[in-house]
Design a protein around this motif. Structure first.
Motif, PDB file in Angstrom:
ATOM      1  N   THR A 123      66.220  56.439  51.569  1.00 38.20           N
ATOM      2  CA  THR A 123      65.402  57.193  52.518  1.00 38.20           C
ATOM      3  C   THR A 123      65.480  58.700  52.220  1.00 38.20           C
ATOM      4  O   THR A 123      66.391  59.162  51.526  1.00 38.20           O
ATOM      5  N   PRO A 124      64.516  59.477  52.731  1.00 36.65           N
ATOM      6  CA  PRO A 124      64.551  60.927  52.522  1.00 36.65           C
ATOM      7  C   PRO A 124      65.865  61.542  53.000  1.00 36.65           C
ATOM      8  O   PRO A 124      66.400  61.166  54.036  1.00 36.65           O
ATOM      9  N   GLY A 125      66.361  62.478  52.222  1.00 40.81           N
ATOM     10  CA  GLY A 125      67.635  63.119  52.521  1.00 40.81           C
ATOM     11  C   GLY A 125      68.787  62.573  51.708  1.00 40.81           C
ATOM     12  O   GLY A 125      69.867  63.171  51.691  1.00 40.81           O
ATOM     13  N   SER A 126      68.581  61.442  51.037  1.00 39.06           N
ATOM     14  CA  SER A 126      69.655  60.854  50.242  1.00 39.06           C
ATOM     15  C   SER A 126      70.132  61.837  49.184  1.00 39.06           C
ATOM     16  O   SER A 126      69.335  62.491  48.505  1.00 39.06           O
ATOM     17  N   GLY A 127      71.446  61.937  49.049  1.00 38.59           N
ATOM     18  CA  GLY A 127      72.017  62.892  48.114  1.00 38.59           C
ATOM     19  C   GLY A 127      72.000  62.379  46.693  1.00 38.59           C
ATOM     20  O   GLY A 127      72.063  61.170  46.438  1.00 38.59           O
ATOM     21  N   ILE A 128      71.887  63.293  45.738  1.00 38.09           N
ATOM     22  CA  ILE A 128      71.870  62.960  44.316  1.00 38.09           C
ATOM     23  C   ILE A 128      73.142  63.508  43.703  1.00 38.09           C
ATOM     24  O   ILE A 128      73.325  64.725  43.605  1.00 38.09           O
ATOM     25  N   ALA A 129      74.029  62.600  43.306  1.00 37.55           N
ATOM     26  CA  ALA A 129      75.299  63.002  42.709  1.00 37.55           C
ATOM     27  C   ALA A 129      75.225  62.813  41.192  1.00 37.55           C
ATOM     28  O   ALA A 129      74.168  62.555  40.636  1.00 37.55           O
ATOM     29  N   GLY A 130      76.347  62.903  40.551  1.00 36.87           N
ATOM     30  CA  GLY A 130      76.376  62.699  39.103  1.00 36.87           C
ATOM     31  C   GLY A 130      76.610  64.000  38.359  1.00 36.87           C
ATOM     32  O   GLY A 130      76.362  65.091  38.863  1.00 36.87           O
ATOM     33  N   GLU A 131      77.093  63.856  37.126  1.00 37.67           N
ATOM     34  CA  GLU A 131      77.426  65.029  36.330  1.00 37.67           C
ATOM     35  C   GLU A 131      76.174  65.763  35.841  1.00 37.67           C
ATOM     36  O   GLU A 131      76.182  66.976  35.703  1.00 37.67           O
ATOM     37  N   SER A 132      75.101  65.037  35.541  1.00 34.56           N
ATOM     38  CA  SER A 132      73.890  65.675  35.013  1.00 34.56           C
ATOM     39  C   SER A 132      72.715  65.370  35.933  1.00 34.56           C
ATOM     40  O   SER A 132      72.237  64.234  35.970  1.00 34.56           O
ATOM     41  N   PRO A 133      72.243  66.344  36.723  1.00 32.99           N
ATOM     42  CA  PRO A 133      71.105  66.123  37.613  1.00 32.99           C
ATOM     43  C   PRO A 133      69.879  65.668  36.836  1.00 32.99           C
ATOM     44  O   PRO A 133      69.685  66.024  35.672  1.00 32.99           O
ATOM     45  N   LYS A 134      69.035  64.871  37.478  1.00 30.34           N
ATOM     46  CA  LYS A 134      67.870  64.278  36.830  1.00 30.34           C
ATOM     47  C   LYS A 134      66.575  64.851  37.400  1.00 30.34           C
ATOM     48  O   LYS A 134      66.543  65.423  38.491  1.00 30.34           O
ATOM     49  N   ASN A 135      65.505  64.679  36.629  1.00 31.58           N
ATOM     50  CA  ASN A 135      64.173  65.015  37.095  1.00 31.58           C
ATOM     51  C   ASN A 135      63.519  63.790  37.721  1.00 31.58           C
ATOM     52  O   ASN A 135      63.748  62.658  37.270  1.00 31.58           O
ATOM     53  N   TRP A 136      62.696  64.005  38.752  1.00 26.65           N
ATOM     54  CA  TRP A 136      62.085  62.917  39.497  1.00 26.65           C
ATOM     55  C   TRP A 136      60.564  63.096  39.532  1.00 26.65           C
ATOM     56  O   TRP A 136      60.067  64.198  39.787  1.00 26.65           O
ATOM     57  N   ILE A 137      59.830  62.003  39.300  1.00 25.03           N
ATOM     58  CA  ILE A 137      58.371  62.032  39.287  1.00 25.03           C
ATOM     59  C   ILE A 137      57.832  61.550  40.633  1.00 25.03           C
ATOM     60  O   ILE A 137      58.318  60.565  41.193  1.00 25.03           O
ATOM     61  N   ILE A 138      56.826  62.260  41.167  1.00 22.48           N
ATOM     62  CA  ILE A 138      56.150  61.833  42.387  1.00 22.48           C
ATOM     63  C   ILE A 138      55.091  60.798  42.003  1.00 22.48           C
ATOM     64  O   ILE A 138      54.169  61.093  41.236  1.00 22.48           O
ATOM     65  N   GLN A 139      55.223  59.573  42.522  1.00 22.79           N
ATOM     66  CA  GLN A 139      54.319  58.491  42.174  1.00 22.79           C
ATOM     67  C   GLN A 139      53.053  58.517  43.039  1.00 22.79           C
ATOM     68  O   GLN A 139      52.898  59.344  43.930  1.00 22.79           O
ATOM     69  N   GLU A 140      52.147  57.560  42.760  1.00 24.92           N
ATOM     70  CA  GLU A 140      50.875  57.506  43.469  1.00 24.92           C
ATOM     71  C   GLU A 140      51.059  57.361  44.966  1.00 24.92           C
ATOM     72  O   GLU A 140      50.276  57.899  45.755  1.00 24.92           O
ATOM     73  N   ASP A 141      52.077  56.598  45.405  1.00 23.19           N
ATOM     74  CA  ASP A 141      52.296  56.392  46.836  1.00 23.19           C
ATOM     75  C   ASP A 141      53.197  57.453  47.451  1.00 23.19           C
ATOM     76  O   ASP A 141      53.591  57.338  48.612  1.00 23.19           O
ATOM     77  N   GLY A 142      53.549  58.490  46.680  1.00 28.18           N
ATOM     78  CA  GLY A 142      54.366  59.581  47.204  1.00 28.18           C
ATOM     79  C   GLY A 142      55.859  59.372  47.078  1.00 28.18           C
ATOM     80  O   GLY A 142      56.633  60.302  47.341  1.00 28.18           O
ATOM     81  N   THR A 143      56.317  58.164  46.703  1.00 29.23           N
ATOM     82  CA  THR A 143      57.744  57.944  46.496  1.00 29.23           C
ATOM     83  C   THR A 143      58.164  58.555  45.168  1.00 29.23           C
ATOM     84  O   THR A 143      57.340  58.835  44.293  1.00 29.23           O
ATOM     85  N   TRP A 144      59.463  58.754  45.026  1.00 30.53           N
ATOM     86  CA  TRP A 144      59.990  59.374  43.814  1.00 30.53           C
ATOM     87  C   TRP A 144      60.639  58.320  42.919  1.00 30.53           C
ATOM     88  O   TRP A 144      61.211  57.344  43.395  1.00 30.53           O
ATOM     89  N   LYS A 145      60.537  58.536  41.599  1.00 31.40           N
ATOM     90  CA  LYS A 145      61.258  57.712  40.645  1.00 31.40           C
ATOM     91  C   LYS A 145      61.795  58.613  39.543  1.00 31.40           C
ATOM     92  O   LYS A 145      61.268  59.696  39.278  1.00 31.40           O
ATOM     93  N   LEU A 146      62.867  58.141  38.886  1.00 33.73           N
ATOM     94  CA  LEU A 146      63.451  58.931  37.815  1.00 33.73           C
ATOM     95  C   LEU A 146      62.469  59.084  36.664  1.00 33.73           C
ATOM     96  O   LEU A 146      61.715  58.166  36.346  1.00 33.73           O
ATOM     97  N   SER A 147      62.465  60.256  36.054  1.00 37.77           N
ATOM     98  CA  SER A 147      61.651  60.472  34.872  1.00 37.77           C
ATOM     99  C   SER A 147      62.091  59.498  33.780  1.00 37.77           C
ATOM    100  O   SER A 147      63.289  59.318  33.559  1.00 37.77           O
ATOM    101  N   PRO A 148      61.146  58.815  33.116  1.00 40.65           N
ATOM    102  CA  PRO A 148      61.521  57.779  32.122  1.00 40.65           C
ATOM    103  C   PRO A 148      62.482  58.293  31.049  1.00 40.65           C
ATOM    104  O   PRO A 148      63.329  57.545  30.568  1.00 40.65           O
ATOM    105  N   SER A 149      62.383  59.538  30.688  1.00 39.91           N
ATOM    106  CA  SER A 149      63.230  60.073  29.618  1.00 39.91           C
ATOM    107  C   SER A 149      64.663  60.293  30.073  1.00 39.91           C
ATOM    108  O   SER A 149      65.523  60.597  29.245  1.00 39.91           O
ATOM    109  N   GLN A 150      64.959  60.117  31.381  1.00 33.84           N
ATOM    110  CA  GLN A 150      66.295  60.443  31.881  1.00 33.84           C
ATOM    111  C   GLN A 150      66.956  59.269  32.590  1.00 33.84           C
ATOM    112  O   GLN A 150      67.937  59.450  33.282  1.00 33.84           O
ATOM    113  N   ARG A 151      66.400  58.086  32.462  1.00 27.97           N
ATOM    114  CA  ARG A 151      67.022  56.936  33.133  1.00 27.97           C
ATOM    115  C   ARG A 151      68.237  56.471  32.392  1.00 27.97           C
ATOM    116  O   ARG A 151      68.315  56.597  31.168  1.00 27.97           O
TER     117      ARG A 151
END
Length: 295
Positions: free
Chosen positions: A267-295
């Protein structure tokens, strides 16, 4: 082909109900407007001007919407309140680009926005309330509640007063014809019970070109969609990822015939942890997914 980003603000002219799973007889309300609801309201608004059966698909292909979050007005500027999950606190809300680390707990923040409207069904045979139909519906008020609230604000945090708005972003493909029509719409009917006067949003000012989304940098040259560069939290529903922390829920919408469309997302507000932050793509329905090059 790249994208152009615009920030826009929609002021509530009537109470707003965007439903979530009910709790008994209480019809609960989200504190934000999902991009899917914005897309549906925009299709409806443009359909009043055009007789085009391909309008919905055209918007999906050429336009992306962010979620809309509650905003307060200060010094003629609108500042959004954004959700964040924090260890030991759960979900808290902070002003956009906050200067302080403290947040307002979700339970307290809801008291500033929500009101409940009682209702019941009428039995036509007796012209009295139908048995078992009494219910209450949560709605976001058009003005921040300034009456007695049983909690104090953290020192230095601005207290929201005055009108309530919903702030977010719209992204349009460069060189397409849909941009200006979407940007010219100045009134939306969003959420439930719009036939009874709820959910009327009026645009404040004109959409402003921007290179950021809720304070995070944007990459606008990816043909797959606008990309959020290394955000610290999700400001939309996002696909599961090992480094995310927060609540999860199943999204399906009204299309119950297509069970393949069910998604269990953070859900919105979820924290993103990890050593290397990732880029996120806004999809057609407005949800976010990880950029394919960074999965």
């Amino acid at each position: 082909m790249g994208w152009k980003a615009y920030r826009w603000v929609w002021r509530l002219e009537s109470p707003l109900h965007v439903g979530i799973a009910p709790a008994g007889a209480l019809q609960r309300c989200r504190l934000y407007v999902p991009a899917r609801a914005v897309w549906g309201a925009m299709v409806s608004a443009l359909a009043r001007q055009h007789n085009d059966g391909e309008l919905a698909k055209l918007l999906r292909d050429q336009v992306r919407f962010s979620y809309l979050f509650p905003a307060m007005q200060s010094n003629h500027e609108w500042t959004a309140w954004l959700p964040h999950f924090e260890a030991g606190m759960g979900l808290v809300w902070k002003p956009e680009q906050p200067q302080e680390k403290n947040g307002l707990p979700d339970r307290c923040f809801r008291q500033l926005l929500l009101h409940t409207r009682p209702s019941t069904a009428i039995d036509p045979r007796t012209d009295t309330a139908e048995e078992g139909s009494l219910r209450e519906t949560e709605v976001i008020l058009p003005r921040w509640r300034e009456d007695a609230v049983p909690f104090s604000f953290p020192q230095g945090m601005p207290r929201p007063v005055g009108p309530v708005a919903m702030a977010g972003y719209v992204f349009v493909k460069s060189g397409t014809d849909s941009a200006q029509e979407v940007l010219d719409v100045n009134c939306l009917l969003v959420g439930g019970d719009t036939r009874y006067g709820l959910g009327r949003l009026v645009r404040e000012g004109t959409p402003e070109p921007t290179s950021r989304c809720f304070g995070d940098s944007l990459k606008l040259d990816d043909p797959e969609g606008p990309t959020i560069v290394k955000p610290s939290a999700l400001y939309a529903h996002g696909q599961g990822h090992a480094a995310l922390t927060g609540h999860m829920e199943c999204l399906r919408g009204w299309n119950t015939a297509n069970m393949e469309s069910e998604k269990v997302l953070y859900t919105p507000g979820s924290g993103i942890a990890g050593e290397s932050p990732k880029n996120w793509i806004i999809q057609e329905d407005g949800t976010w997914k990880l950029s394919p090059s960074q999965r």
